[in-house]
Design an enzyme around this catalytic site. Structure first.
Site, PDB file in Angstrom:
ATOM      1  N   ARG A 197     -51.713  23.242  34.839  1.00 26.93           N
ATOM      2  CA  ARG A 197     -51.600  22.727  33.956  1.00 26.93           C
ATOM      3  C   ARG A 197     -51.248  20.839  33.183  1.00 26.93           C
ATOM      4  NH1 ARG A 197     -49.303  20.247  29.084  1.00 26.93           N
ATOM      5  NH2 ARG A 197     -47.079  21.726  29.821  1.00 26.93           N
ATOM      6  N   ASP A 198     -49.804  20.712  33.611  1.00 31.75           N
ATOM      7  CA  ASP A 198     -49.910  20.134  32.919  1.00 31.75           C
ATOM      8  C   ASP A 198     -49.777  18.730  34.201  1.00 31.75           C
ATOM      9  OD1 ASP A 198     -47.765  17.746  31.487  1.00 31.75           O
ATOM     10  OD2 ASP A 198     -45.817  19.011  32.132  1.00 31.75           O
ATOM     11  N   HIS A 255     -38.950  16.105  33.191  1.00 35.56           N
ATOM     12  CA  HIS A 255     -40.048  15.493  33.538  1.00 35.56           C
ATOM     13  C   HIS A 255     -38.774  14.575  34.743  1.00 35.56           C
ATOM     14  CE1 HIS A 255     -43.952  15.588  32.135  1.00 35.56           C
ATOM     15  NE2 HIS A 255     -43.525  16.424  32.069  1.00 35.56           N
ATOM     16  N   CYS A 276     -47.284  10.185  34.161  1.00 31.63           N
ATOM     17  CA  CYS A 276     -48.269   9.640  32.841  1.00 31.63           C
ATOM     18  C   CYS A 276     -49.290   8.874  33.120  1.00 31.63           C
ATOM     19  CB  CYS A 276     -47.573   9.150  32.204  1.00 31.63           C
ATOM     20  SG  CYS A 276     -47.962   8.147  30.822  1.00 31.63           S
TER      21      CYS A 276
END
Lengths: 324, 324
Positions: free
Chosen positions: B23-24, B219, B250
């Site tokens: 997902r992430d 993160h 990101c």
């Protein structure tokens, strides 16, 4: 730079990062970085606020041609006001050169791993301890003011031997301090340490060594380098070795991460509100130059990709792109 | 695997790593990983001992085509005994799908940064809190047993807003727990946290949330991911999100490190003697497969280069080359 949050009560106000990239870093690379680039590196590191730099090692040039210009680098480093220039020395001969060149500090490695010590120096840890005692005596009789620091390498484990007993590390620390070493540090030479190990070993050794134990040397071989620094910091340790761009890996594990990277370590401290005197944007700029000099080598470190968080940017800097 | 040192008294015996790479991780990549590969990933992660996997997100496919197959992945994950399959849902519509598909857990993000919340959802944090209250009511009236976990994103800072006030994070945690959320986690969405920040924010929130605060989502954007995990572990947190190969960066900072990497986190815990049930060699083998599927993407993590230390190798394994 002001931290995002104030440092919690009990955190040290200051920490010291000793740059060891020119020694531990470069000795791990096959290529020889030209002296001219090393001189530029030392000057730029000094300009970025670094005040402790290990410029090289007094070992035979045939063994480490990468460090053959150590005397010249040391002579230059000594012209920079307030810079503590250190060199690594493996034996009495190297120590005598360090004292002749008036190094402020000489680092003497002593491997806590019997297997590692025999493989590297063909000497047992106790033989190396005896050499250190002779070096201390030579320093006393010469009237030299060069500080003697012993780095206990493979203190957290060894690629040859595996586990290294904490009691053996303690015994060796006691021996070198009894022999007259001024300082001692614990080194995770091969990246076997974890934060719990770091705290238990420092907890064992600090009561014996007190403030003579004042350096943590961690490698990021398996990603735990900065976690280990934080764990040591919690034990009161405030001096750490680091390499710009995280060089210093093991030649037998190509590409493996090396020492904790100077720029990431400086960011850790800055974010926590612990002063190091280091200018992180200047370190990142120097990292770019070093990366161009070492073109083709595997470099490490993380901050350089994303840059400083908005909360730590110097006034007037444009922040990184948004992740929103 | 036995740790090099026994875990100090006071360390937890067990910790949970929730795999969020599907997902992430994948939502941060432009490419769409074929469903077939995702299914193989889930099966192999399960075979490696992972028992909590976030398989995707119920968001419109036009917004995140990378996660359009979430329902199919969830259906497969539910066939694996003992696997807790979770999905991220941004709103009531997504929550209804998660409940229809009988997800064991749905993760509802709430950004503590006002600017981040407006930019991402065009809603204030309090508007999102009101949505969460409606989702809780829908869950109650439907009789669904899907657990509701709220992830407080940008809890440690925001690329748009900069500093995020701890008091605001505390206020929002209180609000979502009052609204009936079962669990809450704190997320360092953009990699602004440091270990001191982590300890001070958890120290602020834990007295209010108690054991309902049971997830740290970090993160490694600036290299402090595992140090932050260790800092949270010291506060009693034992559930952490991670992405295999450290994906999840990101999209606006290409190449920047993403979530803490599953394999490095599993190694941290294993070395400290904290059981996670994860088979690290199997995770490293899966990492190789994922790396081939994601050929061309920047991956992260550190352990994979050097491998496990000799002290943690399964019996009969050949250790890495010596650094002596």
């Amino acid at each position: 730079m002001s931290p995002s949050y104030p440092a919690p009560a009990g955190w040290p106000a200051h920490a010291t990062i000793r740059e060891v990239g020119l020694r531990d870093g470069l000795q791990s690379l096959a290529r020889v970085l030209p002296t001219e680039h090393k001189l530029q590196w030392i000057q730029a590191a000094y300009d970025a606020g670094q005040r402790e730099i290990e410029v090289g090692s007094f070992v035979p040039a045939r063994l480490l041609p990468q460090l053959a210009d150590t005397a010249e680098l040391l002579a230059f480093a000594k012209t920079l006001p307030g810079l503590v220039a250190s060199v690594l020395v493996p034996n009495l001969k190297g120590a005598q050169r360090a004292m002749e060149c008036e190094a402020e500090l000489m680092l003497l490695p002593l491997s806590a791993s019997h297997a590692h010590s025999l493989a590297n120096l063909r000497k047992t840890p106790d033989d190396v301890g005896a050499d250190i005692a002779r070096i201390v005596q030579a320093r006393e009789s010469s009237g030299s003011r060069t500080v003697i620091e012993v780095g206990i390498s493979t203190a957290f484990g060894c690629t040859l031997q595996g586990r290294v007993e904490p009691a053996e590390v303690l015994r060796l620390v006691r021996a070198v301090l009894d022999a007259g070493a001024d300082r001692v540090g614990l080194a995770d030479t091969v990246g076997y340490a974890d934060p719990a190990m770091v705290q238990s070993l420092f907890a064992l050794v600090l009561p014996v060594a007190g403030d003579k134990l004042n350096c943590g040397h961690f490698h990021d071989t398996r990603g735990l380098g900065l976690a280990n620094v934080f764990a040591a910091l919690q034990m009161g340790v405030t001096r750490f070795d680091a390499c710009l761009a995280g060089i210093g890996g093991c030649p037998h594990a190509p590409g493996a991460s090396g020492n904790v990277s100077t720029e990431d370590l400086a960011y850790l401290f800055a974010s926590m509100g612990i002063a190091t005197g280091q200018d992180i944007p200047a370190l990142l700029a120097l990292r770019e130059r070093v990366a161009s000099w070492l073109d083709g080598e595997t470099l490490h470190g993380t901050l350089w990709r994303a840059g400083l968080p908005r909360t730590l940017l110097p006034a007037g800097t444009v922040p990184e792109a948004s992740c929103a």
